[in-house]
Motif scaffolding. Structure first.
Motif, PDB file in Angstrom:
ATOM      1  N   UNK A  23      -8.973  -1.235   3.024  1.00  0.00           N
ATOM      2  CA  UNK A  23      -7.594  -1.475   3.450  1.00  0.00           C
ATOM      3  C   UNK A  23      -6.874  -2.535   2.621  1.00  0.00           C
ATOM      4  N   UNK A  24      -7.587  -3.172   1.710  1.00  0.00           N
ATOM      5  CA  UNK A  24      -6.940  -4.093   0.764  1.00  0.00           C
ATOM      6  C   UNK A  24      -6.345  -3.352  -0.433  1.00  0.00           C
ATOM      7  N   UNK A  25      -6.606  -2.052  -0.512  1.00  0.00           N
ATOM      8  CA  UNK A  25      -6.058  -1.257  -1.611  1.00  0.00           C
ATOM      9  C   UNK A  25      -4.541  -1.281  -1.579  1.00  0.00           C
ATOM     10  N   UNK A  26      -3.937  -1.682  -2.690  1.00  0.00           N
ATOM     11  CA  UNK A  26      -2.482  -1.815  -2.765  1.00  0.00           C
ATOM     12  C   UNK A  26      -2.097  -2.242  -4.172  1.00  0.00           C
ATOM     13  N   UNK A  27      -0.808  -2.208  -4.429  1.00  0.00           N
ATOM     14  CA  UNK A  27      -0.277  -2.871  -5.613  1.00  0.00           C
ATOM     15  C   UNK A  27       0.045  -4.305  -5.208  1.00  0.00           C
ATOM     16  N   UNK A  80      -5.140 -15.402  -7.337  1.00  0.00           N
ATOM     17  CA  UNK A  80      -5.547 -14.937  -6.024  1.00  0.00           C
ATOM     18  C   UNK A  80      -6.988 -14.456  -6.151  1.00  0.00           C
ATOM     19  N   UNK A  81      -7.899 -15.246  -5.592  1.00  0.00           N
ATOM     20  CA  UNK A  81      -9.305 -14.871  -5.560  1.00  0.00           C
ATOM     21  C   UNK A  81      -9.527 -14.034  -4.310  1.00  0.00           C
ATOM     22  N   UNK A  82     -10.010 -12.830  -4.497  1.00  0.00           N
ATOM     23  CA  UNK A  82     -10.200 -11.900  -3.382  1.00  0.00           C
ATOM     24  C   UNK A  82     -11.684 -11.565  -3.258  1.00  0.00           C
ATOM     25  N   UNK A  83     -12.259 -11.954  -2.152  1.00  0.00           N
ATOM     26  CA  UNK A  83     -13.671 -11.689  -1.877  1.00  0.00           C
ATOM     27  C   UNK A  83     -13.805 -10.759  -0.669  1.00  0.00           C
ATOM     28  N   UNK A  89       0.841  -1.178   0.000  1.00  0.00           N
ATOM     29  CA  UNK A  89       0.000   0.000   0.000  1.00  0.00           C
ATOM     30  C   UNK A  89       0.887   1.242   0.000  1.00  0.00           C
ATOM     31  N   UNK A  90       0.318   2.327  -0.451  1.00  0.00           N
ATOM     32  CA  UNK A  90       1.079   3.572  -0.545  1.00  0.00           C
ATOM     33  C   UNK A  90       1.616   3.967   0.830  1.00  0.00           C
ATOM     34  N   UNK A 106      -9.928  -0.449  -3.704  1.00  0.00           N
ATOM     35  CA  UNK A 106     -11.245  -0.756  -3.144  1.00  0.00           C
ATOM     36  C   UNK A 106     -11.829   0.545  -2.610  1.00  0.00           C
ATOM     37  N   UNK A 107     -12.841   1.033  -3.291  1.00  0.00           N
ATOM     38  CA  UNK A 107     -13.409   2.336  -2.933  1.00  0.00           C
ATOM     39  C   UNK A 107     -14.822   2.460  -3.462  1.00  0.00           C
TER      40      UNK A 107
END
Length: 116
Positions: A88-92, A80-83, A39-40, A114-115
């Motif tokens: 807070x999952x926002x990232x590269x 990577x399945x992300x549900x 994350x940033x 995620x927004x």
């Protein structure tokens, strides 16, 4: 050696995304594969890892029960399945490979935002 991530993007909280990492140039089936994220302004952190045969899988506590790592050794690809995504999952998100000879490679990363 190439690791090419795809599948990132913008998603609303509670949504899902599936990341893919297509690889070439090394023996995928005997390599340990991981997903990291950064994350940033924060350090890169491990998200999930999977052994070559898919019989050993680990997750960061922050994603357990929401994310699933898997691999297709016939396609040299890890997923990577992300549900139930959260802001807070926002990232590269980065794909990582470690061969049985301990060589290491990284992908270029894919942005997940995620927004609402």
């Amino acid at each position: 050696v190439q690791l090419v991530e795809s599948g990132g993007g913008l998603v609303q909280p509670g949504g899902s995304l599936r990341l893919s990492c297509a690889t070439s140039g090394f023996t995928f089936r005997s390599s340990y594969m991981k997903w990291y994220r950064q994350a940033s302004g924060k350090e890169r952190e491990l998200v999930a890892g999977i052994a070559g045969a898919g019989d050993s899988i680990d997750y960061a506590d922050s994603v357990k029960g929401r994310f699933t790592i898997s691999r297709d050794n016939a396609k040299n690809t890890v997923y990577l399945q992300m549900n139930s995504l959260k802001p807070e999952d926002t990232a590269v998100y980065y794909c990582y490979a470690r061969s049985y000879l301990a060589y290491e490679w990284w992908g270029q990363g894919t942005q997940v935002t995620v927004s609402s």
